[in-house]
Design an enzyme around this catalytic site. Sequence first.
Site, PDB file in Angstrom:
ATOM      1  N   HIS A  57     -11.469   4.285  -0.407  1.00 12.91           N
ATOM      2  CA  HIS A  57     -11.588   3.413   0.706  1.00 12.91           C
ATOM      3  C   HIS A  57     -12.515   2.103   0.311  1.00 12.91           C
ATOM      4  O   HIS A  57     -13.199   1.605   1.159  1.00 12.91           O
ATOM      5  CB  HIS A  57     -12.038   3.771   2.067  1.00 12.91           C
ATOM      6  CG  HIS A  57     -11.437   5.002   2.567  1.00 12.91           C
ATOM      7  ND1 HIS A  57     -11.891   6.190   3.018  1.00 12.91           N
ATOM      8  CD2 HIS A  57     -10.054   4.998   2.676  1.00 12.91           C
ATOM      9  CE1 HIS A  57     -11.086   6.927   3.634  1.00 12.91           C
ATOM     10  NE2 HIS A  57      -9.901   6.356   3.479  1.00 12.91           N
ATOM     11  N   GLU A  70      -7.541  -4.308   4.543  1.00 15.82           N
ATOM     12  CA  GLU A  70      -7.475  -4.111   3.257  1.00 15.82           C
ATOM     13  C   GLU A  70      -6.347  -5.075   2.780  1.00 15.82           C
ATOM     14  O   GLU A  70      -6.463  -5.338   1.617  1.00 15.82           O
ATOM     15  CB  GLU A  70      -7.283  -2.479   2.860  1.00 15.82           C
ATOM     16  CG  GLU A  70      -8.426  -1.768   3.141  1.00 15.82           C
ATOM     17  CD  GLU A  70      -8.110  -0.155   3.545  1.00 15.82           C
ATOM     18  OE1 GLU A  70      -7.542  -0.249   4.600  1.00 15.82           O
ATOM     19  OE2 GLU A  70      -8.044   0.703   2.686  1.00 15.82           O
ATOM     20  N   ARG A 117      -8.158  17.302   6.299  1.00 19.31           N
ATOM     21  CA  ARG A 117      -9.188  17.474   4.996  1.00 19.31           C
ATOM     22  C   ARG A 117     -10.292  18.164   5.483  1.00 19.31           C
ATOM     23  O   ARG A 117     -11.079  17.633   6.395  1.00 19.31           O
ATOM     24  CB  ARG A 117      -9.289  16.397   4.228  1.00 19.31           C
ATOM     25  CG  ARG A 117      -7.864  15.921   3.365  1.00 19.31           C
ATOM     26  CD  ARG A 117      -8.323  14.617   2.769  1.00 19.31           C
ATOM     27  NE  ARG A 117      -7.379  13.554   3.089  1.00 19.31           N
ATOM     28  CZ  ARG A 117      -7.481  12.252   3.092  1.00 19.31           C
ATOM     29  NH1 ARG A 117      -8.415  11.875   1.916  1.00 19.31           N
ATOM     30  NH2 ARG A 117      -6.829  11.390   3.553  1.00 19.31           N
ATOM     31  N   ARG A 171      -2.346  -1.960  -3.516  1.00 18.99           N
ATOM     32  CA  ARG A 171      -3.309  -1.009  -3.672  1.00 18.99           C
ATOM     33  C   ARG A 171      -3.297   0.331  -4.533  1.00 18.99           C
ATOM     34  O   ARG A 171      -2.425   1.037  -4.394  1.00 18.99           O
ATOM     35  CB  ARG A 171      -3.487  -0.559  -2.222  1.00 18.99           C
ATOM     36  CG  ARG A 171      -4.774   0.548  -1.905  1.00 18.99           C
ATOM     37  CD  ARG A 171      -4.568   1.395  -0.642  1.00 18.99           C
ATOM     38  NE  ARG A 171      -5.551   2.337  -0.435  1.00 18.99           N
ATOM     39  CZ  ARG A 171      -5.544   3.319   0.283  1.00 18.99           C
ATOM     40  NH1 ARG A 171      -4.451   3.680   0.758  1.00 18.99           N
ATOM     41  NH2 ARG A 171      -6.429   3.939   0.344  1.00 18.99           N
ATOM     42  N   ASN A 211       0.828  -1.089  -0.068  1.00 15.44           N
ATOM     43  CA  ASN A 211       0.158   0.040  -0.015  1.00 15.44           C
ATOM     44  C   ASN A 211       0.961   1.267   0.024  1.00 15.44           C
ATOM     45  O   ASN A 211       1.414   1.728   0.987  1.00 15.44           O
ATOM     46  CB  ASN A 211      -0.795  -0.061   1.137  1.00 15.44           C
ATOM     47  CG  ASN A 211      -1.873   1.013   1.186  1.00 15.44           C
ATOM     48  OD1 ASN A 211      -1.900   2.013   0.618  1.00 15.44           O
ATOM     49  ND2 ASN A 211      -2.697   0.875   2.311  1.00 15.44           N
TER      50      ASN A 211
END
Length: 394
Positions: free
Chosen positions: A178, A382, A239, A89, A8
Amino acid sequence: MTKTLAVNAGSSSLKWQMYEMPEEKVIAKGLIERIGLKDSISTVKYNNQEDKQILDIQDHKKAVNILLDDLKRLQIVSDIKEITGLGHRVVAGGEFFKESTIATPEVLKKIEELSSYAPLHNPAEALVMRVFEEVLPEATSVAVFDTAFHTSLPAKAYRYPMPNKYYEKYGVRKYGAHGTSHMYVSAEAAKLLGKPLEETKIITAHIGNGGSITAVEAGKSVDTSMGFTPLGGIMMGTRSGELDPSVLPYIIEHDSELENAQDAIDMLNKESGLLGVSGISSDMRDIISNKETNPNAQLAFDMYIDRVKKYIGQYLAVMNGADALVFTAGIGENSIPFRAAVLDGLDWFGIKVDPEKNILGATGDISLPDSRVKILVIPTDEELVIARDIERLK
Ligand code: AMP
């Protein structure tokens, strides 16, 4: 038994996990952080041991080489050729990648072409894939896209109310993110509910440093909070999440520190959210421990909770109810005050938490027996999804 590496790559980090497959046994995992800075940190966890090095890792190519050297140095592999599967990923797959795919040269080219949708991520990911390809050309290399799960969104959810040409000519639409996590936890939730996935309505809240909320109906994503880029949706660590786009030209005109739209977007990506409002930290733990004494930290917390609640409300409306609300990722899995605040005042919807189950280390059902919507804490994984996809596509 084969060794498989799930990778990732972030804009300045490289997270990895090595599995023995098909046993799904984690042999080692690690994180290389602060790539591009002089004091990059590489951490490897294996065999109940931890190895940590501070190194000068200037780019992702060097990071991959450090990782491969570490695997040999720590005798996690005796030869790197033992690694027969690689999974990567990829943040932005646009409308092209609806599922995981073998990373052929054409696929790599397309990932690079999609960089304008994830300028910090896709180029780093493609570079990492190319470096691995050079060192391990025999291994099966698979790209797993963060956006793939959301390609099932109906047009009414993914289109923005703008002239059609912006979608048709420029690809402006909601892509979400996601996806791997939302897919994994919604499938796990169906198992916990004891229902076929096709018969479930689930709201998944992936709340970490980045965060997104998804409405999953019959195992398919039908709406999600992140947008064209991972800046959309709820408020996050650094964010802003969504705001009125008219704010942008206004602040560029009035604030001499912002020269152009890119400066403003950088500010919204890196200096906003919990960090921007609290003025102290992007980390939810710091916000919670300071909120009693710092009004800005309290406001940041309240705003954050407010946004999460509103998306839960939206998705209850989108699906006409839900069987379960799932919390996952760093904050969703670990923060008791966060979950308590989000769940407070949702009993009208039939969402009732059991305070005695909302405790540290809680997993599974934390709702009261008469809660119409089950509240589930499910650790996301993940990397496991990536490892399974490699097996499937080998
Ligand atoms: P992630 O992006 O999923 O790795 O989540 C990282 C974020 O999880 C960190 O920035 C922290 O804000 C948050 N986090 C991790 N553990 C806790 C905790 N015990 N309480 C509150 N927040 C936490």
